[in-house]
Write a protein that holds these residues in place. Structure first.
Motif, PDB file in Angstrom:
ATOM      1  N   PHE A 179      32.205  -5.812  -6.157  1.00 55.78           N
ATOM      2  CA  PHE A 179      33.592  -4.981  -6.813  1.00 55.78           C
ATOM      3  C   PHE A 179      34.817  -6.173  -6.324  1.00 55.78           C
ATOM      4  N   GLY A 180      34.739  -6.776  -5.233  1.00 49.14           N
ATOM      5  CA  GLY A 180      35.447  -7.680  -4.743  1.00 49.14           C
ATOM      6  C   GLY A 180      35.856  -8.815  -5.714  1.00 49.14           C
ATOM      7  N   PRO A 181      34.782  -9.474  -6.070  1.00 47.07           N
ATOM      8  CA  PRO A 181      34.896 -10.575  -7.190  1.00 47.07           C
ATOM      9  C   PRO A 181      35.471  -9.944  -8.521  1.00 47.07           C
ATOM     10  N   VAL A 182      35.067  -8.836  -8.940  1.00 43.51           N
ATOM     11  CA  VAL A 182      35.673  -8.347  -9.982  1.00 43.51           C
ATOM     12  C   VAL A 182      37.035  -7.977  -9.885  1.00 43.51           C
ATOM     13  N   ARG A 183      37.471  -7.341  -8.870  1.00 50.86           N
ATOM     14  CA  ARG A 183      39.070  -7.006  -8.712  1.00 50.86           C
ATOM     15  C   ARG A 183      39.750  -8.341  -8.928  1.00 50.86           C
ATOM     16  N   VAL A 184      39.259  -9.197  -8.056  1.00 52.37           N
ATOM     17  CA  VAL A 184      40.156 -10.497  -8.083  1.00 52.37           C
ATOM     18  C   VAL A 184      39.915 -11.377  -9.693  1.00 52.37           C
ATOM     19  N   THR A 185      38.824 -11.320 -10.112  1.00 54.12           N
ATOM     20  CA  THR A 185      38.801 -12.116 -11.420  1.00 54.12           C
ATOM     21  C   THR A 185      39.442 -11.236 -12.508  1.00 54.12           C
ATOM     22  N   ARG A 186      39.371 -10.104 -12.859  1.00 58.75           N
ATOM     23  CA  ARG A 186      40.111  -9.362 -13.477  1.00 58.75           C
ATOM     24  C   ARG A 186      41.539  -9.567 -13.489  1.00 58.75           C
ATOM     25  N   THR A 187      42.155  -9.600 -12.172  1.00 58.37           N
ATOM     26  CA  THR A 187      43.739  -9.763 -11.850  1.00 58.37           C
ATOM     27  C   THR A 187      44.059 -11.027 -12.178  1.00 58.37           C
ATOM     28  N   PHE A 188      43.204 -12.055 -11.910  1.00 57.10           N
ATOM     29  CA  PHE A 188      43.478 -13.394 -12.094  1.00 57.10           C
ATOM     30  C   PHE A 188      43.245 -14.123 -13.376  1.00 57.10           C
ATOM     31  N   LEU A 189      42.752 -13.214 -14.262  1.00 62.06           N
ATOM     32  CA  LEU A 189      42.415 -13.708 -15.716  1.00 62.06           C
ATOM     33  C   LEU A 189      43.504 -14.037 -16.379  1.00 62.06           C
ATOM     34  N   PRO A 190      44.794 -13.444 -16.430  1.00 61.86           N
ATOM     35  CA  PRO A 190      45.753 -14.089 -17.040  1.00 61.86           C
ATOM     36  C   PRO A 190      46.230 -15.563 -16.741  1.00 61.86           C
ATOM     37  N   LEU A 191      45.992 -15.879 -15.408  1.00 59.83           N
ATOM     38  CA  LEU A 191      46.373 -17.257 -14.876  1.00 59.83           C
ATOM     39  C   LEU A 191      45.509 -18.243 -15.222  1.00 59.83           C
ATOM     40  N   LEU A 192      44.305 -17.723 -15.165  1.00 58.76           N
ATOM     41  CA  LEU A 192      43.124 -18.524 -15.504  1.00 58.76           C
ATOM     42  C   LEU A 192      43.197 -19.105 -17.155  1.00 58.76           C
ATOM     43  N   GLU A 193      43.464 -17.934 -17.732  1.00 55.78           N
ATOM     44  CA  GLU A 193      43.616 -18.206 -19.358  1.00 55.78           C
ATOM     45  C   GLU A 193      44.961 -19.149 -19.547  1.00 55.78           C
ATOM     46  N   ALA A 194      45.745 -19.309 -18.595  1.00 62.24           N
ATOM     47  CA  ALA A 194      46.934 -20.132 -18.789  1.00 62.24           C
ATOM     48  C   ALA A 194      46.466 -21.627 -18.509  1.00 62.24           C
ATOM     49  N   SER A 195      45.395 -21.857 -17.919  1.00 69.55           N
ATOM     50  CA  SER A 195      44.887 -23.339 -17.805  1.00 69.55           C
ATOM     51  C   SER A 195      44.185 -23.948 -18.902  1.00 69.55           C
ATOM     52  N   GLU A 196      44.118 -25.214 -18.792  1.00 73.78           N
ATOM     53  CA  GLU A 196      43.499 -25.801 -20.134  1.00 73.78           C
ATOM     54  C   GLU A 196      41.901 -25.907 -19.801  1.00 73.78           C
ATOM     55  N   ASN A 197      41.432 -25.963 -18.382  1.00 70.34           N
ATOM     56  CA  ASN A 197      40.057 -25.970 -18.172  1.00 70.34           C
ATOM     57  C   ASN A 197      39.782 -25.058 -17.010  1.00 70.34           C
ATOM     58  N   PRO A 198      39.632 -23.742 -17.386  1.00 63.24           N
ATOM     59  CA  PRO A 198      39.518 -22.819 -16.081  1.00 63.24           C
ATOM     60  C   PRO A 198      38.212 -22.578 -15.809  1.00 63.24           C
ATOM     61  N   VAL A 199      37.962 -22.608 -14.207  1.00 61.13           N
ATOM     62  CA  VAL A 199      36.641 -22.486 -13.807  1.00 61.13           C
ATOM     63  C   VAL A 199      36.459 -21.400 -12.897  1.00 61.13           C
ATOM     64  N   GLU A 236      54.492 -19.186  -7.751  1.00 60.57           N
ATOM     65  CA  GLU A 236      54.618 -20.469  -7.315  1.00 60.57           C
ATOM     66  C   GLU A 236      53.895 -21.500  -8.314  1.00 60.57           C
ATOM     67  N   SER A 237      52.881 -21.370  -8.924  1.00 55.99           N
ATOM     68  CA  SER A 237      52.114 -22.289  -9.820  1.00 55.99           C
ATOM     69  C   SER A 237      52.054 -22.087 -11.173  1.00 55.99           C
ATOM     70  N   GLY A 238      52.003 -20.780 -11.553  1.00 62.03           N
ATOM     71  CA  GLY A 238      52.078 -20.423 -12.975  1.00 62.03           C
ATOM     72  C   GLY A 238      50.778 -20.324 -13.670  1.00 62.03           C
ATOM     73  N   ARG A 239      49.805 -20.809 -13.101  1.00 64.36           N
ATOM     74  CA  ARG A 239      48.422 -20.704 -13.812  1.00 64.36           C
ATOM     75  C   ARG A 239      47.447 -20.943 -12.473  1.00 64.36           C
ATOM     76  N   LEU A 240      46.432 -20.635 -12.857  1.00 63.63           N
ATOM     77  CA  LEU A 240      45.171 -20.842 -11.894  1.00 63.63           C
ATOM     78  C   LEU A 240      44.223 -21.695 -12.582  1.00 63.63           C
ATOM     79  N   ASP A 241      43.435 -22.710 -12.014  1.00 55.90           N
ATOM     80  CA  ASP A 241      42.548 -23.514 -12.744  1.00 55.90           C
ATOM     81  C   ASP A 241      40.988 -23.310 -12.119  1.00 55.90           C
ATOM     82  N   ILE A 242      41.069 -23.232 -10.963  1.00 58.15           N
ATOM     83  CA  ILE A 242      39.812 -22.842 -10.271  1.00 58.15           C
ATOM     84  C   ILE A 242      39.735 -21.623  -9.297  1.00 58.15           C
ATOM     85  N   LEU A 243      39.011 -20.712  -9.601  1.00 57.24           N
ATOM     86  CA  LEU A 243      38.868 -19.578  -8.725  1.00 57.24           C
ATOM     87  C   LEU A 243      37.542 -19.519  -8.066  1.00 57.24           C
TER      88      LEU A 243
END
Length: 233
Positions: free
Chosen positions: A109-129, A70-77
């Motif tokens: 472990f939940g935040p680790v699972r989520v962060t690890r999985t969403f890292l590529p989408l965060l890295e696609a952001s210009e200002n990931p947080v 839907e969005s191609g990236r994630l700026d804030i998690l």
């Protein structure tokens, strides 16, 4: 347009954080285990819904694919989802290894699972947080200071999980300097987690979450913050 995902956002601090970020112009995904409750919350907020159980690897992967499509990236998690744990207040000796594992599975472990999985989408952001919602009960300094409220609360599994989450935040921050990673202590906020015994409103508690979710590329990383600034831990 900035895109945010908040786990456990169907109620409490997550819901209020979503409301504030939407008000500030962000597109927000409400992440929740329960489809009906999550969908209802998203509709009420004017947000998007994504089914997300932080304890289930397949659920996390499906959520990431949904956001990517839907969005191609994630700026804030915002890793907000958490449980109170065994809640054996003051009965440290009664807490089992299984109790600890259950609490850590969601709170660490939940935040680790989520962060690890969403890292590529965060890295696609210009200002990931990334904001990890910890607690003053995870501060060793606060829980050993007789003048602090946290000193009075002895809960082995929950407190330990929130301490671990701060260290998890610190390690991610060092490993990914292009992403702003911070942990926050919302304070003793009245939510379902504590039977609404907290002395702060969700509006007050969410303030530091929203503030740290809104930092720019020159903002801090690897820190632990409460409403007054850097928190002792």
């Amino acid at each position: 347009m900035t895109t945010a995902l908040i786990t456990g956002a169907n109620k409490g601090l997550g819901f209020e954080t979503a409301r504030r970020l939407i008000k500030d112009g962000h597109t927000v995904y409400v992440g929740a285990r329960d489809i009906r409750r999550g969908s209802d919350a998203a509709t009420e907020l004017g947000a998007r819904f994504v089914q997300l159980d932080v304890t289930d690897e397949d659920s996390v992967k499906a959520a990431a694919e949904h956001v990517r499509t839907e969005s191609g990236r994630l700026d804030i998690l915002v890793n907000n989802a958490g449980i109170a744990g065994a809640a054996k207040l003051g009965r440290v000796g009664e807490v089992t290894g299984a109790d600890m594992q259950t609490t850590f599975d969601t709170n660490v472990f939940g935040p680790v699972r989520v962060t690890r999985t969403f890292l590529p989408l965060l890295e696609a952001s210009e200002n990931p947080v990334v904001v990890n919602v910890s607690s003053g009960l995870g501060s060793i300094a606060a829980t050993t200071d007789p003048d602090r409220f946290e000193f009075q609360v002895t809960v082995l599994d929950y407190n330990a999980s929130k301490t671990a989450l701060v260290m998890v935040t610190s390690q991610y921050a060092k490993a990914y300097p292009a992403i702003r990673f911070n942990a926050v202590d919302p304070g003793y906020t009245a939510t379902d987690l504590n039977g609404h015994r907290g002395t702060q409103t969700v509006e007050e508690g969410a303030e530091i979450i929203v503030r740290m979710a809104s930092i720019g590329p020159d903002g801090p990383t690897g820190g632990f913050f409460d409403r007054n600034g850097p928190a002792t831990w």
